[in-house]
Design a protein around this motif. Structure first.
Motif, mmCIF file in Angstrom:
data_model
loop_
_atom_site.group_PDB
_atom_site.id
_atom_site.type_symbol
_atom_site.label_atom_id
_atom_site.label_comp_id
_atom_site.label_asym_id
_atom_site.label_seq_id
_atom_site.Cartn_x
_atom_site.Cartn_y
_atom_site.Cartn_z
ATOM 1 N N TYR A 196 18.301 34.094 75.297
ATOM 2 C CA TYR A 196 17.405 32.966 75.135
ATOM 3 C C TYR A 196 17.971 32.020 74.077
ATOM 4 O O TYR A 196 18.913 32.352 73.356
ATOM 5 C CB TYR A 196 16.004 33.442 74.728
ATOM 6 N N ASN A 197 17.373 30.828 73.984
ATOM 7 C CA ASN A 197 17.801 29.876 72.949
ATOM 8 C C ASN A 197 17.140 30.242 71.617
ATOM 9 O O ASN A 197 16.306 31.148 71.552
ATOM 10 C CB ASN A 197 17.514 28.427 73.363
ATOM 11 N N GLU A 198 17.520 29.540 70.557
ATOM 12 C CA GLU A 198 17.110 29.928 69.199
ATOM 13 C C GLU A 198 15.601 29.984 69.001
ATOM 14 O O GLU A 198 15.088 30.897 68.374
ATOM 15 C CB GLU A 198 17.737 28.992 68.166
ATOM 16 N N ASP A 199 14.870 29.031 69.539
ATOM 17 C CA ASP A 199 13.416 29.041 69.334
ATOM 18 C C ASP A 199 12.660 29.789 70.447
ATOM 19 O O ASP A 199 11.436 29.738 70.498
ATOM 20 C CB ASP A 199 12.875 27.618 69.158
ATOM 21 N N ARG A 200 13.410 30.470 71.302
ATOM 22 C CA ARG A 200 12.845 31.281 72.394
ATOM 23 C C ARG A 200 12.028 30.463 73.395
ATOM 24 O O ARG A 200 11.175 30.981 74.086
ATOM 25 C CB ARG A 200 11.995 32.430 71.861
ATOM 26 N N SER A 201 12.300 29.164 73.466
ATOM 27 C CA SER A 201 11.568 28.329 74.421
ATOM 28 C C SER A 201 12.169 28.393 75.822
ATOM 29 O O SER A 201 11.506 28.055 76.792
ATOM 30 C CB SER A 201 11.506 26.882 73.941
ATOM 31 N N THR A 202 13.424 28.852 75.929
ATOM 32 C CA THR A 202 14.083 28.949 77.226
ATOM 33 C C THR A 202 14.774 30.297 77.347
ATOM 34 O O THR A 202 15.595 30.656 76.491
ATOM 35 C CB THR A 202 15.136 27.833 77.399
ATOM 36 N N LYS A 203 14.447 31.030 78.408
ATOM 37 C CA LYS A 203 15.166 32.272 78.710
ATOM 38 C C LYS A 203 16.299 31.911 79.661
ATOM 39 O O LYS A 203 16.088 31.264 80.675
ATOM 40 C CB LYS A 203 14.239 33.302 79.354
#
Length: 113
Positions: free
Chosen positions: A44-51
Motif C-alpha cells: 500500500y502507499n504511505e497513508d494506506r489510502s491505496t492498496k
C-alpha cells in the motif's frame, strides 16, 4: 503470542516477479508450527489510502513455520510510486492477529520488456 514486527526493506523491480521465503520463529529462534494459522500480506502507499496488491501466500512447510509470499509481474507493473509499504499479518487459530513483518518497498524501474 505477542509479536513485535520485524522491519525489512526490499528493492522490487517493476514488471518482475518478487518472491520471499519467510520462516516464522518465536523469541527464542524456534520455528512456529503454523498449523491452523493464516498469513496475509499487502502492499500500500504511505497513508494506506491505496492498496496496490495482495501477496500470494503458499504454505510451504507449516510444521517448520515456512511460508512463501510473492508478487507477480502483473502486480509489480502497477507499482508507480518510488516507495511503497508492506506488512505481513499472522492470524492464530483462535483469531488473535499480529503483524510479523513490515517495511518499505523501493521500486526500481526495469527497462527490458
Amino acid at each position: 503470542m505477542a509479536i513485535i514486527p520485524g522491519v525489512k526493506n526490499f528493492t522490487v523491480d517493476r514488471r518482475a516477479d518478487f518472491p520471499i521465503r519467510l520462516t516464522f520463529k518465536d523469541s527464542t529462534g524456534t520455528a512456529i508450527n503454523l498449523t491452523g494459522f493464516t498469513v496475509a500480506a499487502q502492499v500500500y502507499n504511505e497513508d494506506r489510502s491505496t492498496k496496490f496488491a495482495d501477496w500470494t501466500v503458499a504454505y510451504t512447510d507449516r510444521a517448520n513455520g515456512i511460508v512463501d509470499i510473492s508478487l507477480s509481474d502483473t502486480d509489480t507493473t502497477n507499482f508507480t510510486p518510488s516507495i511503497l509499504f508492506y506488512d505481513v499479518l499472522l492470524t492464530e487459530p483462535g483469531g488473535s492477529k499480529n503483524y510479523y513483518l513490515e517495511g518499505k518497498l523501493f521500486i526500481s524501474e526495469g527497462y527490458t520488456a
